[in-house]
Design a protein around this motif. Structure first.
Motif, PDB file in Angstrom:
ATOM      1  N   GLY A  56       0.847  -1.182   0.000  1.00  0.00           N
ATOM      2  CA  GLY A  56       0.000   0.000   0.000  1.00  0.00           C
ATOM      3  C   GLY A  56       0.884   1.233   0.000  1.00  0.00           C
ATOM      4  O   GLY A  56       1.947   1.234   0.625  1.00  0.00           O
ATOM      5  N   THR A  58       0.077   4.940   0.435  1.00  0.00           N
ATOM      6  CA  THR A  58      -0.497   6.241   0.750  1.00  0.00           C
ATOM      7  C   THR A  58       0.215   6.762   1.991  1.00  0.00           C
ATOM      8  O   THR A  58       1.003   6.047   2.606  1.00  0.00           O
ATOM      9  N   SER A  61      -0.419   4.385   4.830  1.00  0.00           N
ATOM     10  CA  SER A  61      -0.060   2.974   4.681  1.00  0.00           C
ATOM     11  C   SER A  61       1.159   2.639   5.525  1.00  0.00           C
ATOM     12  O   SER A  61       1.967   3.509   5.856  1.00  0.00           O
TER      13      SER A  61
END
Length: 97
Positions: A56, A58, A61
């Protein structure tokens, strides 16, 4: 946060060994750019769990949080990865032309 607990459990004497193992797993697997290497901790034993080549990505994350915890802000991480991508593209292009 789970990341902080995991970091604390392998801190101190394990830190360099975990980094070395993560680096070797990344390199020997032929990875480039980014990946997240996950571990299990069983008492005093640290075990490699998986190499996640598409983590992930972001600000919230785990991947970004781990870099943030190691002193690399998310924006700087993005900058580093963008530079790696540009460098990789230049090398690949040189082979083709």
């Amino acid at each position: 946060m789970e990341t902080d607990r995991a970091r604390a459990r392998v801190g101190g004497r394990y830190t360099s060994g975990v980094r070395d193992l993560a680096t070797r797993a990344f390199t020997l697997s032929g990875c480039e750019g980014l990946a997240r290497v996950d571990f299990f901790v069983d008492g005093d034993e640290v075990l490699l769990n998986e190499l996640n080549t598409i983590p992930g990505f972001t600000e919230t994350s785990v991947f970004g949080k781990l870099f943030e915890a190691s002193g690399v802000p998310y924006v700087e991480l993005l900058d580093r990865l963008a530079r790696l991508g540009v460098e990789h593209h230049a090398v690949e292009r040189a082979y083709r032309h």
